[in-house]
Design a protein around this motif. Structure first.
Motif, short mmCIF file in Angstrom:
data_model
loop_
_atom_site.label_atom_id
_atom_site.label_comp_id
_atom_site.label_asym_id
_atom_site.label_seq_id
_atom_site.Cartn_x
_atom_site.Cartn_y
_atom_site.Cartn_z
N GLY A 8 0.81 -1.22 0.00
CA GLY A 8 0.00 0.00 0.00
C GLY A 8 0.84 1.26 0.00
N TYR A 9 0.51 2.16 0.92
CA TYR A 9 1.17 3.47 0.95
C TYR A 9 2.66 3.35 1.30
CZ TYR A 9 -3.63 5.14 0.91
OH TYR A 9 -4.94 5.37 0.58
N ILE A 10 3.00 2.40 2.14
CA ILE A 10 4.41 2.21 2.48
C ILE A 10 5.18 1.74 1.25
CG2 ILE A 10 6.03 0.80 3.84
CD1 ILE A 10 3.91 0.89 6.10
N GLY A 11 4.60 0.83 0.49
CA GLY A 11 5.21 0.38 -0.75
C GLY A 11 5.35 1.50 -1.76
N LEU A 12 4.33 2.36 -1.82
CA LEU A 12 4.38 3.51 -2.72
C LEU A 12 5.51 4.45 -2.31
CD1 LEU A 12 3.26 5.29 -5.00
CD2 LEU A 12 1.61 6.20 -3.35
N PHE A 13 5.65 4.69 -1.01
CA PHE A 13 6.72 5.56 -0.52
C PHE A 13 8.08 4.99 -0.88
CE2 PHE A 13 9.90 6.91 2.51
CZ PHE A 13 9.70 8.27 2.56
N ILE A 14 8.28 3.70 -0.62
CA ILE A 14 9.57 3.06 -0.92
C ILE A 14 9.85 3.11 -2.42
CG2 ILE A 14 10.80 0.85 -0.93
CD1 ILE A 14 9.27 0.21 1.73
N GLY A 15 8.86 2.77 -3.22
CA GLY A 15 9.04 2.79 -4.67
C GLY A 15 9.32 4.19 -5.20
N ALA A 16 8.61 5.18 -4.68
CA ALA A 16 8.82 6.56 -5.12
C ALA A 16 10.21 7.05 -4.71
CB ALA A 16 7.74 7.47 -4.54
N PHE A 17 10.64 6.66 -3.52
CA PHE A 17 11.98 7.03 -3.05
C PHE A 17 13.04 6.43 -3.99
CE2 PHE A 17 15.90 6.46 -0.75
CZ PHE A 17 16.04 7.63 -0.03
N LEU A 18 12.93 5.13 -4.23
CA LEU A 18 13.91 4.45 -5.07
C LEU A 18 13.93 5.01 -6.50
CD1 LEU A 18 13.42 0.75 -3.93
CD2 LEU A 18 15.31 2.29 -3.36
N ALA A 19 12.75 5.37 -7.00
CA ALA A 19 12.66 5.88 -8.37
C ALA A 19 13.38 7.22 -8.52
CB ALA A 19 11.20 6.03 -8.77
N ILE A 22 19.42 6.72 -8.33
CA ILE A 22 20.00 6.20 -9.57
C ILE A 22 19.48 4.80 -9.92
CG2 ILE A 22 22.07 7.62 -9.47
CD1 ILE A 22 23.53 5.23 -8.24
N ILE A 23 18.59 4.26 -9.09
CA ILE A 23 17.98 2.96 -9.36
C ILE A 23 16.83 3.16 -10.34
CG2 ILE A 23 16.70 1.03 -8.35
CD1 ILE A 23 18.18 1.70 -5.69
N PRO A 24 16.86 2.48 -11.49
CA PRO A 24 15.77 2.65 -12.46
C PRO A 24 14.48 2.00 -11.96
CG PRO A 24 17.36 1.03 -13.25
CD PRO A 24 17.90 1.56 -11.97
N PHE A 25 13.46 2.82 -11.84
CA PHE A 25 12.20 2.36 -11.25
C PHE A 25 11.11 3.34 -11.67
CE2 PHE A 25 9.52 0.94 -7.70
CZ PHE A 25 9.82 -0.41 -7.71
N SER A 26 9.86 2.93 -11.70
CA SER A 26 8.78 3.82 -12.10
C SER A 26 7.80 4.04 -10.96
CB SER A 26 8.04 3.26 -13.32
OG SER A 26 6.97 4.10 -13.65
N SER A 27 7.90 5.20 -10.36
CA SER A 27 6.96 5.54 -9.29
C SER A 27 5.59 5.88 -9.88
CB SER A 27 7.50 6.71 -8.48
OG SER A 27 7.82 7.80 -9.33
N GLY A 51 8.01 10.67 -0.86
CA GLY A 51 9.01 9.63 -1.12
C GLY A 51 9.94 10.01 -2.26
N ASN A 52 9.38 10.52 -3.34
CA ASN A 52 10.18 10.89 -4.51
C ASN A 52 11.06 12.10 -4.20
OD1 ASN A 52 10.06 11.85 -7.78
ND2 ASN A 52 10.18 9.67 -7.33
N TRP A 53 10.53 13.03 -3.43
CA TRP A 53 11.28 14.22 -3.03
C TRP A 53 12.48 13.83 -2.16
CZ3 TRP A 53 10.67 17.22 1.85
CH2 TRP A 53 11.36 18.44 1.83
N GLY A 106 16.34 13.57 -14.73
CA GLY A 106 16.03 14.15 -13.42
C GLY A 106 17.02 13.76 -12.34
N ASP A 107 17.40 12.49 -12.32
CA ASP A 107 18.37 12.02 -11.32
C ASP A 107 19.72 12.70 -11.54
OD1 ASP A 107 16.32 10.32 -10.59
OD2 ASP A 107 17.13 8.62 -11.70
N VAL A 108 20.10 12.85 -12.80
CA VAL A 108 21.37 13.51 -13.12
C VAL A 108 21.33 14.97 -12.68
CG1 VAL A 108 22.90 14.18 -15.02
CG2 VAL A 108 21.79 11.94 -15.04
N LEU A 109 20.20 15.63 -12.88
CA LEU A 109 20.07 17.02 -12.44
C LEU A 109 20.23 17.14 -10.93
CD1 LEU A 109 17.09 18.37 -14.60
CD2 LEU A 109 19.50 19.04 -14.75
N ALA A 110 19.57 16.25 -10.20
CA ALA A 110 19.65 16.30 -8.74
C ALA A 110 21.09 16.09 -8.27
CB ALA A 110 18.73 15.25 -8.12
N ILE A 111 21.78 15.14 -8.87
CA ILE A 111 23.18 14.89 -8.51
C ILE A 111 24.04 16.10 -8.87
CG2 ILE A 111 25.21 13.47 -9.05
CD1 ILE A 111 23.21 11.08 -9.34
N ALA A 112 23.82 16.67 -10.05
CA ALA A 112 24.60 17.83 -10.49
C ALA A 112 24.39 19.03 -9.57
CB ALA A 112 24.24 18.20 -11.93
#
Length: 150
Positions: A8-19, A22-27, A51-53, A106-112
């Motif tokens: 549920g929501y915990i899984g969504l949070f984890i998935g959004a965080f990972l996405a 640099i881990i390829p994932f689709s939140s 989670g994504n933030w 987006g991930d590259v921008l955040a790292i940069a």
């Protein structure tokens, strides 16, 4: 991905965080799946955004701890290339964080942003706005499309 939806929501949070790392994932898929399964839109969008933030901020800090010497030595990036990129990042500053929701770049921008030491607070605010807008857009799409399949 299906396993995360079972949480549920915990899984969504984890998935959004990972996405947002640099881990390829689709939140987006997780959010749409949870909404389609009857998840509360406000809670789902809020959880996905947070989670994504936070995942994006972890990418910022990953960049922040990076060193020019490492890129030159291990990745064979020329100092001129780093200088050129720094000028581009300096030109747009923290507003680039708004686009950290974009797939791939987006991930590259955040790292940069972290690597070039762009103001953290401003970057965090722009990143939150961008990621929130993305998930709100998905929520609106699901809201209007879901009845077509009922």
């Amino acid at each position: 991905m299906e396993a995360l939806l079972n949480f549920g929501y915990i899984g969504l949070f984890i998935g959004a965080f990972l996405a947002a790392t640099i881990i390829p994932f689709s939140s987006d898929v997780l959010l749409v799946g949870l909404l389609a399964a009857g998840g509360d839109p406000i809670i789902s969008i809020t959880v996905a955004t947070l989670g994504n933030w936070l995942g994006g901020l972890s990418s910022y800090w990953l960049g922040y701890i990076g060193k020019w010497e490492w890129l030159e030595k291990y990745f064979k990036v020329k100092p001129e290339t780093l200088e050129k990129q720094k000028k581009k990042v300096d030109k747009y500053g923290a507003s680039l964080a708004f686009f950290s929701w974009l797939p791939g770049i987006g991930d590259v921008l955040a790292i940069a942003l972290g690597f070039y030491r762009v103001d953290f607070k401003k970057s965090a605010v722009f990143m939150l706005i961008g990621k929130g807008a993305r998930f709100i857009a998905w929520g609106v799409i699901v809201y209007y499309v879901k009845p077509l399949f009922a």
